[in-house]
Design an enzyme around this catalytic site. Sequence first.
Site, PDB file in Angstrom:
ATOM      1  N   SER A 288       1.337  -1.341  -0.155  1.00 42.24           N
ATOM      2  CA  SER A 288       0.288   0.137  -0.132  1.00 42.24           C
ATOM      3  C   SER A 288       0.718   1.301  -0.164  1.00 42.24           C
ATOM      4  O   SER A 288       2.147   1.588   0.338  1.00 42.24           O
ATOM      5  CB  SER A 288      -0.649   0.531   1.199  1.00 42.24           C
TER       6      SER A 288
ATOM      7  N   TYR B  72      -2.516   0.083  10.869  1.00 39.97           N
ATOM      8  CA  TYR B  72      -2.467  -0.688   9.101  1.00 39.97           C
ATOM      9  C   TYR B  72      -1.050  -0.562   8.459  1.00 39.97           C
ATOM     10  O   TYR B  72      -0.285  -1.826   7.664  1.00 39.97           O
ATOM     11  CB  TYR B  72      -3.519  -0.140   8.089  1.00 39.97           C
TER      12      TYR B  72
END
Length: 373
Positions: free
Chosen positions: A153, A177
């Site tokens: 990501s 995350y």
Amino acid sequence: MVSGGGVAAENGEMVGNGEGRKGAGASVLVTGGAGYIGTHTVLRLLEKGFAVTVVDNFHNSVPEALDRVRLIAGAALSARLDFIAGDLKSKDDMEKVFAAKRYDAVIHFAGLKAVGESVAHPQMYYENNVAGTMNLYSAMTKYGCKKIVFSSSATVYGQPEKTPCVEDSKLSALNPYGTTKLVLENYFRQVQAADPEMRVILLRYFNPIGAHRSGDIGEDPRGIPNNLLPYIQQVAVGRRPELNVYGVDYPTRDGTAIRDYIHVVDLADGHIAALEKLFATPDIGCVAYNLGTGCGTTVLEVVKAFEEASGKKIPIKICPRRPGDCTEVYASTDKAKKELGWSARFGIEDMCRDQWNWAKKNPYGYSANAEQN
């Protein structure tokens, strides 16, 4: 189980610890393949001639999504799509998945991805994302599967010191995350260094939006959407009264934050390009690539593009900035274009058009239950 990680095929041939099949016709395991990006990638894999096995526990997805993939693909292509129910947190499940058949490569989507939830429940994120991936990798090595495309990501760039974000930029994480993605990138670098036969590509996504042009598969978040386009979509179909815009005082052209939005179909094609690169490059090692358009779009520009695509007015509510939100984040795409031969084809208008087509056909996502949140 034979030495060297291979398994015996029905005809007695040793498989699983060599090169296996290359490119189209190869067998690919897709973890989290029933999810938003997963379904679009599974469809493209089938269209490109791959045999696909999906493993999913339906934590953030539904079986209907794979049924829709089969519908779009048609009977002939769908004959090459298998499903195994499983959870990466379970070593027994991973053993079951890899004992079932030989895989030439893995595309690894499975994991939790909500920033706010990760802040509230960091333990859950480390167990799912980090420990689950380690279980997957252990099974891969046991059965001689040596190629993986990992879903990373753009969150690994943290607060970028400069834009566009280049793959060799300084990496950091602002939440659990993002930290799990950063930890796993480092994990793959280290395990690949210890096993030079492993081939790893890390794909750093920016902001995937849009849907398949059929309108039959798309993003279907549970509860309140965490991302901009699904929220706008729910306002457009009457499920939510207005869109909260967090901050209109950024030093940008209209005061709202800038992000790099990429069509999910372009993202799926990026995975195909990465997979083909793995098959073609024995000494690739572990390499990261950005998947974005290389262009930044403001929040209000996205709202306007969606209004034009849908013919719907999107009421907005101006809210204060959220702590930790960046002013501007977009990708450098030069490396992916040069080394993968991949670049995004769709613009923001295309993304909003396809998102609206999905929303019109499926205002409540895959569920027909209008009472869901």
